[in-house]
Design a protein around this motif. Structure first.
Motif, mmCIF file in Angstrom:
data_model
loop_
_atom_site.group_PDB
_atom_site.id
_atom_site.type_symbol
_atom_site.label_atom_id
_atom_site.label_comp_id
_atom_site.label_asym_id
_atom_site.label_seq_id
_atom_site.Cartn_x
_atom_site.Cartn_y
_atom_site.Cartn_z
ATOM 1 N N LEU A 32 33.490 57.499 -57.546
ATOM 2 C CA LEU A 32 32.772 57.294 -58.809
ATOM 3 C C LEU A 32 31.704 58.378 -58.962
ATOM 4 O O LEU A 32 30.910 58.599 -58.048
ATOM 5 N N TYR A 36 27.895 56.707 -62.806
ATOM 6 C CA TYR A 36 28.441 55.343 -62.795
ATOM 7 C C TYR A 36 27.953 54.519 -61.615
ATOM 8 O O TYR A 36 27.493 53.390 -61.790
ATOM 9 N N TRP A 37 28.034 55.091 -60.405
ATOM 10 C CA TRP A 37 27.642 54.241 -59.270
ATOM 11 C C TRP A 37 26.129 54.029 -59.232
ATOM 12 O O TRP A 37 25.655 52.965 -58.814
#
Lengths: 63, 498
Positions: A32, A36-37
Motif C-alpha cells: 500500500l 493509504y496505509w
C-alpha cells in the motif's frame, strides 16, 4: 486538571486533515502506498487515544 | 433459483421474523415513546456498538465509498479521515448531549433547542432540517438494495421492483410494531454479515488480481487515461477539498436524526464514551473496503452506474452461494439504517412539529410517531421509483450540507447560551440558502470553488455554508443583544449538563 487530557484529541485532526503531510507513494507497506496505509493507521491510533482519554477522564459517577 | 438467491431470500425472511420478535425483547410497554423509539434507553456497550455501527455504516456507505474511489481516485478516500476524526467529536459532543437528554427526557435534538432557547420557530427549523435530510438518505438505502436485486436477471424488472417493495413493506411493518428494538436486534445479523463479507473480499480479491503493488500501478495507469485524469494521489488543488470534506462530514455525522436516536438509546454516558473508542473498528473496515474501488479498476470492471461496482466485484470473485451472503449483507445493511432513519425523522416530526398539545409524552404521541414512520417509508419508496438515482445522490449530498446548519444551535448550544435564538435562525437560513445555491451553481457536486482575492479555493459546500452560518449568527447576536431584543427563556441549568 483531569479535563486537560481532552487536549490529546487534537492529535487525530492534526494527523489526518493536512494532506501534504502524507500525499506520497513512499514508504510503502504491504504494497500500500504511504497515502493509504498512513491514513488507515490513524484509525487504530485514534481509537487508542480515545481509550486513553476516556480512562483518564472517567468520573466517579460513570459506570 | 440460484444458490445466491436462496441465501438472500432466507436471510431477508429470517431478519423479518427477528424484527417482529424484537417487540417481545425486554417485555416493554411499546405504547410509551421512550420504549418504542429509544428502546427504553436501556442498551449497554455491546448492543449500542452493533446498533451504532449498523446505523452509521450503511449499505449505501459500503457501496458508495468504493464507487467513489473507483470514479475519482484518491479524493474518494476522504471517507477514512472522516470516519477517524468523527470519533473525537463524538466523544466530546455526544457524551454531553446524552447527559442532558437523560436528565430532561429529550428524544430529539430539537427538544434540547426548544428547552435551551425557548424559541418555537428555531425548534421547528431544526426539526424540519433533520426530516428533510433523512428522506433522501433513506431513499439511498433503497438504491443499495436495488443494485443487488437488479443483478438477479431471473427476477426481471417487475420482479426486482416487487422484491424491493416487499422488503421495504416488511421493514415498515416490523418497525411500526417493534420500534428501535427491531433494527437493534437485526443489527447483530447485519454487522456480522458485513464483517464476514468484507474480510473475505479483502482476503480473496487482491491476491486474485496479482497483489496490491500491481493493483495500485494498474489503477494509476487506467485512471490517468480517463477524462480529468484522476489519480491515486491528491493534486495540490485538492488538499483543501479533501480536508474540508473529511472535517465537514465528521461534524455532521452525529447530528443526523438516526445517529441521535441510536445514541439516546444507550443506558449510560459511559456506554457512549466507550463506543467512541470502539466504533472506529468499523472505520478500519470501511477503509479496507474503499480500496476495493481500485480492485474494481484493476479488474477492468466498466459500468455507467458506479453503485453496481461492489456487487459486480463480489459476483465475479465469490462462489455463487457466498455471493448470496454478500448480497444479504448489503440488503440487510440497508434495512437497519433505513428503519432507524425513519424512526429518527418520525420522532422529530411527532415531538417538535406536531407537538405542544400535551406537555407530557402521552401514548397519542407514540401513535403519531408510529404512523409517521410508515409515511417516511412510503415517501422513500416513491422517491426511489420516481427520482433518478443520480438525483437521489445529489439530494443526499445536499442533505448533509443542510444537516450541518443545525451545528451552531445544537452543538455550540451545548456549551454556550451566548447566541441569540433569532440570530441562530437567521444564520441557519443563510447557511441553508447558500448551500443550496452553491450546490445548484456547481451542477450538484459536493464542492464549490470560491474566487476571492485573485485566487480560488475549492472546498466542501457544507463547510462553506457552516462558516457563513456562524458568521451571521455571531454578528446578529451582537446586534440583537445591543438593541436588547428578548433572547427567550433558557429552561436548562448548569447542573443539567454536569
Amino acid at each position: 486538571m483531569r479535563r486537560a487530557w481532552y487536549a490529546l484529541l487534537v492529535l487525530p485532526f492534526a494527523g489526518t486533515l493536512i494532506p501534504p503531510l502524507y500525499n506520497h507513494a513512499r514508504p510503502a507497506l504491504f504494497g500500500l502506498p504511504f497515502f493509504y496505509w498512513y491514513q488507515l493507521a490513524w484509525v487504530p491510533v485514534t481509537a487508542a487515544i480515545l481509550g486513553l482519554v476516556i480512562s483518564l477522564t472517567r468520573k466517579r459517577s460513570d459506570v | 433459483m440460484s444458490s445466491a438467491a436462496v441465501v438472500l431470500a432466507v436471510a431477508v425472511l429470517s431478519v423479518t421474523a427477528l424484527g417482529f420478535f424484537a417487540a417481545r425483547w425486554g417485555g416493554a410497554n411499546l405504547s410509551d415513546l421512550e420504549q418504542w423509539a429509544l428502546g427504553g434507553r436501556s442498551f449497554g456497550t455491546i448492543v449500542s456498538w452493533f446498533l451504532l455501527g449498523g446505523d452509521l455504516y450503511t449499505a449505501y456507505t459500503f457501496i458508495a465509498v468504493p464507487a467513489l474511489v473507483y470514479g475519482v481516485g484518491a479524493l474518494g478516500f476522504f471517507a477514512v479521515p472522516y470516519a477517524t476524526v468523527a470519533y473525537p467529536i463524538a466523544l466530546v459532543v455526544l457524551a454531553r448531549f446524552w447527559g442532558i437528554a437523560r436528565r430532561r427526557g429529550y428524544v430529539t435534538t430539537a427538544d434540547f433547542v426548544r428547552d435551551r432557547y425557548g424559541d418555537r420557530t428555531l425548534e421547528i427549523a431544526i426539526a424540519l432540517t433533520g426530516v428533510v435530510a433523512a428522506m433522501p438518505y433513506v431513499a439511498l438505502q433503497l438504491v443499495g438494495m436495488r443494485a443487488v436485486f437488479g443483478r438477479f436477471s431471473g427476477l426481471g424488472a417487475t420482479g426486482s421492483f416487487l422484491a424491493l417493495t416487499a422488503a421495504f413493506v416488511l421493514l415498515a411493518a416490523y418497525t411500526y410494531t417493534s420500534g428501535l428494538r427491531a433494527p437493534a436486534m437485526i443489527a447483530f445479523v447485519k454487522d456480522t454479515l458485513i464483517y464476514v463479507t468484507v474480510i473475505a473480499a479483502i482476503a480473496v480479491i487482491p491476491i486474485r488480481l496479482g497483489g496490491w503493488p500491481h493493483i495500485f500501478a494498474l489503477s494509476q495507469a487506467v485512471l490517468a487515461r480517463r477524462p480529468h485524469a484522476p489519480s491515486i494521489y491528491l493534486k495540490p488543488a485538492q488538499y483543501f477539498t479533501y480536508a474540508t470534506m473529511a472535517f465537514g462530514s465528521a461534524l455532521s455525522l452525529f447530528i443526523y436524526p438516526h445517529s441521535i436516536t441510536s445514541v439516546l438509546a444507550a443506558r449510560s454516558r459511559e456506554v457512549i464514551r466507550r463506543n467512541a473508542a470502539l466504533l472506529p473498528i468499523y472505520s478500519l473496515l470501511l477503509g479496507l473496503l474503499a480500496l476495493l474501488g481500485y480492485c474494481a479498476v484493476a479488474a477492468g470492471i466498466v459500468t455507467k452506474d458506479a453503485s453496481t461496482v461492489v456487487p459486480a466485484l463480489f459476483a465475479r470473485y465469490f462462489p455463487d452461494w457466498f455471493d448470496g451472503v454478500a448480497d444479504a449483507a448489503i440488503v440487510i445493511g440497508a434495512l437497519v439504517p433505513a428503519a432507524i432513519m425513519c424512526i429518527g425523522a418520525a420522532n422529530l416530526f411527532a415531538s417538535n412539529v406536531f407537538r405542544e398539545f400535551s406537555p407530557r409524552r402521552t401514548p397519542v404521541e407514540t401513535h403519531v410517531a408510529k404512523i409517521l414512520t410508515l409515511v417516511m417509508c412510503a415517501f422513500a419508496l416513491l422517491f426511489i421509483f420516481f427520482v433518478p438515482v443520480p438525483f437521489a445522490i445529489d439530494f443526499q449530498l445536499l442533505g448533509g450540507a443542510l444537516m450541518l446548519q443545525i451545528f451552531p444551535a445544537f452543538v455550540l448550544g451545548l456549551w454556550t447560551r451566548w447566541f441569540h435564538p433569532k440570530a441562530l435562525l437567521a444564520g441557519w437560513a443563510c447557511g441553508l440558502v447558500a448551500s443550496c445555491a452553491m450546490a445548484y451553481a456547481g451542477g450538484f457536486t459536493s464542492n464549490y470553488t470560491l474566487h476571492a482575492f485573485g485566487g480560488s479555493l475549492t472546498g466542501f459546500i457544507a463547510f462553506y455554508g457552516l462558516l457563513l452560518n456562524l458568521l451571521v449568527s455571531a454578528i446578529l447576536t451582537v446586534l440583537l443583544r445591543a438593541v436588547r431584543l428578548d433572547a427567550g427563556m433558557d429552561r436548562t441549568s448548569a447542573g443539567d449538563f454536569a
